[in-house]
Design an enzyme around this catalytic site. Structure first.
Site, PDB file in Angstrom:
ATOM      1  N   GLY A 182       0.805  -1.224   0.000  1.00 48.02           N
ATOM      2  CA  GLY A 182       0.000   0.000   0.000  1.00 48.02           C
ATOM      3  C   GLY A 182       0.841   1.279   0.000  1.00 48.02           C
ATOM      4  O   GLY A 182       0.296   2.382   0.030  1.00 48.02           O
TER       5      GLY A 182
ATOM      6  N   GLU B 151      -1.954   4.764 -13.380  1.00 47.19           N
ATOM      7  CA  GLU B 151      -3.087   3.890 -13.704  1.00 47.19           C
ATOM      8  C   GLU B 151      -4.362   4.710 -13.663  1.00 47.19           C
ATOM      9  O   GLU B 151      -4.465   5.658 -12.882  1.00 47.19           O
ATOM     10  CB  GLU B 151      -3.220   2.771 -12.646  1.00 47.19           C
ATOM     11  CG  GLU B 151      -2.404   1.538 -12.936  1.00 47.19           C
ATOM     12  CD  GLU B 151      -2.565   0.451 -11.872  1.00 47.19           C
ATOM     13  OE1 GLU B 151      -3.474   0.546 -11.028  1.00 47.19           O
ATOM     14  OE2 GLU B 151      -1.768  -0.488 -11.897  1.00 47.19           O
TER      15      GLU B 151
ATOM     16  N   LYS C 190      -5.449  -4.547   3.364  1.00 48.74           N
ATOM     17  CA  LYS C 190      -6.600  -5.404   3.692  1.00 48.74           C
ATOM     18  C   LYS C 190      -6.831  -5.516   5.200  1.00 48.74           C
ATOM     19  O   LYS C 190      -5.863  -5.599   5.963  1.00 48.74           O
ATOM     20  CB  LYS C 190      -6.366  -6.797   3.126  1.00 48.74           C
ATOM     21  CG  LYS C 190      -6.177  -6.792   1.619  1.00 48.74           C
ATOM     22  CD  LYS C 190      -5.426  -8.012   1.149  1.00 48.74           C
ATOM     23  CE  LYS C 190      -5.063  -7.870  -0.323  1.00 48.74           C
ATOM     24  NZ  LYS C 190      -4.108  -8.866  -0.784  1.00 48.74           N
TER      25      LYS C 190
ATOM     26  N   ARG D 218       4.166 -15.236  -3.202  1.00 47.92           N
ATOM     27  CA  ARG D 218       4.425 -15.751  -1.838  1.00 47.92           C
ATOM     28  C   ARG D 218       3.102 -16.227  -1.237  1.00 47.92           C
ATOM     29  O   ARG D 218       2.054 -16.086  -1.857  1.00 47.92           O
ATOM     30  CB  ARG D 218       4.985 -14.626  -0.988  1.00 47.92           C
ATOM     31  CG  ARG D 218       4.054 -13.412  -1.027  1.00 47.92           C
ATOM     32  CD  ARG D 218       4.370 -12.386   0.009  1.00 47.92           C
ATOM     33  NE  ARG D 218       3.747 -11.097  -0.267  1.00 47.92           N
ATOM     34  CZ  ARG D 218       2.516 -10.743   0.077  1.00 47.92           C
ATOM     35  NH1 ARG D 218       1.729 -11.605   0.698  1.00 47.92           N
ATOM     36  NH2 ARG D 218       2.040  -9.559  -0.214  1.00 47.92           N
TER      37      ARG D 218
ATOM     38  N   VAL E 143      -1.173 -13.326   3.574  1.00 54.33           N
ATOM     39  CA  VAL E 143      -1.687 -13.260   4.950  1.00 54.33           C
ATOM     40  C   VAL E 143      -3.012 -14.022   5.032  1.00 54.33           C
ATOM     41  O   VAL E 143      -3.250 -14.808   5.954  1.00 54.33           O
ATOM     42  CB  VAL E 143      -1.898 -11.779   5.362  1.00 54.33           C
ATOM     43  CG1 VAL E 143      -2.584 -11.670   6.707  1.00 54.33           C
ATOM     44  CG2 VAL E 143      -0.587 -11.014   5.349  1.00 54.33           C
TER      45      VAL E 143
ATOM     46  N   ARG F 243      -8.390  -9.437  10.564  1.00 54.03           N
ATOM     47  CA  ARG F 243      -7.028  -9.228  11.060  1.00 54.03           C
ATOM     48  C   ARG F 243      -7.105  -8.486  12.391  1.00 54.03           C
ATOM     49  O   ARG F 243      -7.686  -7.400  12.463  1.00 54.03           O
ATOM     50  CB  ARG F 243      -6.209  -8.406  10.063  1.00 54.03           C
ATOM     51  CG  ARG F 243      -6.063  -9.083   8.729  1.00 54.03           C
ATOM     52  CD  ARG F 243      -5.058  -8.337   7.872  1.00 54.03           C
ATOM     53  NE  ARG F 243      -4.999  -8.896   6.524  1.00 54.03           N
ATOM     54  CZ  ARG F 243      -4.060  -8.590   5.647  1.00 54.03           C
ATOM     55  NH1 ARG F 243      -3.114  -7.732   5.961  1.00 54.03           N
ATOM     56  NH2 ARG F 243      -4.065  -9.128   4.445  1.00 54.03           N
TER      57      ARG F 243
HETATM   58  P1  ADP Z   1       0.316  -2.852  -3.066  1.00 52.46           P
HETATM   59  O1  ADP Z   1       1.198  -3.758  -3.862  1.00 52.46           O
HETATM   60  O2  ADP Z   1       1.047  -1.671  -2.489  1.00 52.46           O
HETATM   61  O3  ADP Z   1      -0.537  -3.576  -2.062  1.00 52.46           O
HETATM   62  P2  ADP Z   1      -1.759  -2.834  -5.129  1.00 52.46           P
HETATM   63  O4  ADP Z   1      -1.418  -2.443  -6.510  1.00 52.46           O
HETATM   64  O5  ADP Z   1      -1.890  -4.292  -4.833  1.00 52.46           O
HETATM   65  O6  ADP Z   1      -0.688  -2.183  -4.115  1.00 52.46           O
HETATM   66  O7  ADP Z   1      -3.088  -2.103  -4.682  1.00 52.46           O
HETATM   67  C1  ADP Z   1      -3.562  -2.136  -3.357  1.00 52.46           C
HETATM   68  C2  ADP Z   1      -4.940  -1.525  -3.266  1.00 52.46           C
HETATM   69  O8  ADP Z   1      -4.923  -0.157  -3.725  1.00 52.46           O
HETATM   70  C3  ADP Z   1      -6.017  -2.181  -4.107  1.00 52.46           C
HETATM   71  O9  ADP Z   1      -6.604  -3.295  -3.482  1.00 52.46           O
HETATM   72  C4  ADP Z   1      -7.014  -1.057  -4.268  1.00 52.46           C
HETATM   73  O10 ADP Z   1      -7.791  -0.864  -3.113  1.00 52.46           O
HETATM   74  C5  ADP Z   1      -6.119   0.163  -4.415  1.00 52.46           C
HETATM   75  N1  ADP Z   1      -5.823   0.442  -5.840  1.00 52.46           N
HETATM   76  C6  ADP Z   1      -4.710   0.084  -6.503  1.00 52.46           C
HETATM   77  N2  ADP Z   1      -4.759   0.489  -7.789  1.00 52.46           N
HETATM   78  C7  ADP Z   1      -5.927   1.108  -7.951  1.00 52.46           C
HETATM   79  C8  ADP Z   1      -6.590   1.748  -9.056  1.00 52.46           C
HETATM   80  N3  ADP Z   1      -6.013   1.836 -10.258  1.00 52.46           N
HETATM   81  N4  ADP Z   1      -7.813   2.281  -8.857  1.00 52.46           N
HETATM   82  C9  ADP Z   1      -8.405   2.218  -7.633  1.00 52.46           C
HETATM   83  N5  ADP Z   1      -7.855   1.641  -6.561  1.00 52.46           N
HETATM   84  C10 ADP Z   1      -6.627   1.081  -6.702  1.00 52.46           C
END
Ligand code: ADP
Length: 503
Positions: free
Chosen positions: A165, A200, A237, A292, A295, A338
């Protein structure tokens, strides 16, 4: 199979791995920082090796010291858990060089999926739909801004090397773009030592859906259905469930096939997770792949009856998968909460300190993956998650009912925690009706504000119970001294006229 495995992690996940090793009669070696001298994983392992220092950088991220410990103890394999070294291709490669099995995928797969822009390229090439975006790293600021305008605001800036995040920033309007872009770059450089940022399209109110995959070293790939992880705070999460209430059997088959395309594209050979965002129309886009154990793996274990850590070990030892896709049967519903040592009613501030009382839930359909004990002091240095409470039910309603019951049984004294927050969430009509998306917690501020009065109610109930209990004990002792030949069991039965009456 291995005879001895080192666990390069701490907390609940180290305990989870040790449990599996015990079942397989494999010896375990723990590593621990100075702050973790009294941690549960150190007590549970057959052997423990100290890593001097307190911070993660000084200890759990010291790959060479960990490799050295494994060699000295005669461990044939290293389980990295999640976080720390689990997604560092360099560490997996060093394990390979030293002839120690890394319990995870091959370094090349970690590398391709670890960089989010490379992962997006690989997925696009494999025909997987990705969140629309712009990732030309040598573009000028003006070009990046143009691309955002074309995509349409809001957009999301993301660190290419990001995770957990961190390094993510939403930009609502063109005027904010320039300063947000600079900030995102310096944040990414600070957190990951890599300032590359890509863009994005920001999806409005998406659901987070992810598919668990399992691949072996013989080219076999299966998926174990999806988890929904839309209940998040700051993109992290908090509650996960499986299966997703938004995924039909047909959609599951479709997402599973896409996730397996991703696995094949990088010659994946361990357990892993392909994450998607589902927009309001139900369309799903690839987000990233986590190479991996997640959680939230227990919810998948509940609904499939499989042991993902055992599968990881067997695959790392070179065994072929024991089951085909048709053998994977999804049964019932599971939810995970969690449990954090942090105060949800004061901006989720961390609450390290001494656990003065710990009463953990058990009973039908309840599992508590914990890393703490009564008398343990939660250190300030690491993630504040202390356990994961999960429940299973024949359907979602039963899983929720059991979670509410189990949260009621869960008592933690001495530190602030988020158990009441979870209880309110489980009762919330929008959660019960599965109307979920990633902005759920922000949309219902009552979830993080309701506690002031409830906290006090709780204190009043506890005080009244203690008073009642003490009075009963006094009465019981008085009766016992006057009727010394009558057993305490009979006495307590009489006191409550048919049962114990103090709770
Ligand atoms: P990280 O690897 O830091 O956990 P992620 O790319 O997996 O980041 O994204 C984590 C969360 O961020 C997603 O579950 C979602 O809630 C939010 N998120 C990520 N990208 C987008 C997007 N393009 N639009 C809206 N929410 C996003």
């Amino acid at each position: 199979m291995f005879k001895k495995v080192l666990i390069a992690n701490r907390g609940e996940i180290a305990i989870r791995v040790i449990r599996c090793l015990r079942e397989l009669e494999i010896e375990s070696v723990a590593v621990y920082s100075d702050a973790d001298r009294d941690a549960l994983h150190v007590r549970w392992a057959n052997q423990a090796v100290r890593l001097p220092g307190n911070t993660a950088v000084e200890t759990y991220l010291q790959s060479e010291k960990i490799l050295e410990a494994a060699k000295r103890c005669g461990a044939e394999a290293i389980h990295p858990g999640y976080g720390f070294l689990s997604e560092q291709a360099g560490f997996a490669r060093r394990c390979r060089e030293e002839g120690i099995a890394f319990i995870g995928p091959n370094p090349e797969a970690i590398e391709q999926m670890g960089d989010k822009t490379t992962a997006r390229d690989v997925m696009k090439k494999a025909g997987v739909p990705v969140v629309p975006g712009f990732q030309s790293m040598d573009a000028t600021l003006a070009e990046a801004k143009d691309a955002s305008a074309q995509m349409g605001y809001p957009v999301m800036l993301k660190a290419a090397a990001g995770g957990g995040g961190k390094g993510m920033r939403m930009v609502e309007r063109a005027e904010q773009f320039e300063s947000a872009f600079q900030q995102a770059r310096s944040e990414a450089a600070g957190a990951f030592g890599d300032d590359r940022v890509y863009i994005e399209k920001y999806l409005m109110r998406p659901r987070h859906i992810e598919v668990q995959i399992v691949s072996d070293k013989h080219g076999n790939h299966i998926h174990l259905g999806e988890r929904e992880c839309s209940i998040q705070r700051r993109h992290q999460k908090v509650v996960e469930e499986a299966p997703s209430p938004a995924v039909s059997d047909d959609k599951r088959a479709e997402l599973g096939a896409i996730a397996l395309m991703a696995a094949r594209a990088v010659n994946y050979d361990s357990v892993g997770t392909v994450e998607f965002l589902m927009d309001q129309t139900g369309a799903c886009y690839f987000l990233e792949m986590n190479t991996r154990l997640q959680v939230e793996h227990p919810v998948t274990e509940w609904i499939t009856g499989l042991d993902l850590v055992r599968m990881q070990l067997e695959i790392a030892a070179g065994d072929p998968l024991r089951l085909d896709q048709k053998d994977v049967v999804i049964r019932g519903h599971a939810i995970e909460c969690r449990i954090y040592a942090e105060d949800p009613y004061h901006k989720f501030r961390p609450s390290p300190g001494l656990i003065t009382y710990l009463g953990t839930p058990t009973g039908p359909g309840v599992r508590d993956d914990s890393g703490v004990y009564q008398g343990y002091e939660v250190p300030i240095y690491y993630d504040p998650m202390i356990s994961k409470l999960s429940t299973w039910g024949a359907d979602r309603n039963q899983a929720i009912g059991r979670m509410i019951r189990a949260l009621g049984e869960y008592k933690i004294g001495g530190i602030a925690h988020n158990i009441d927050f979870h209880r309110h969430l489980m009762h919330h009509p929008a959660f019960v009706s599965a109307d979920l998306d990633t902005s759920f917690i922000d949309r219902y501020p009552e979830l993080t504000a309701a506690a002031a009065t409830n906290g006090l109610e709780h204190v009043a109930v506890i005080a009244a119970s203690i008073k009642h209990f003490r009075e009963r004990m006094r009465q019981s002792l008085a009766t016992q001294t006057s009727q010394a030949d009558t057993s305490a069991w009979k006495q307590s039965g009489r006191l409550g006229q048919g049962g114990r009456s103090w709770n």
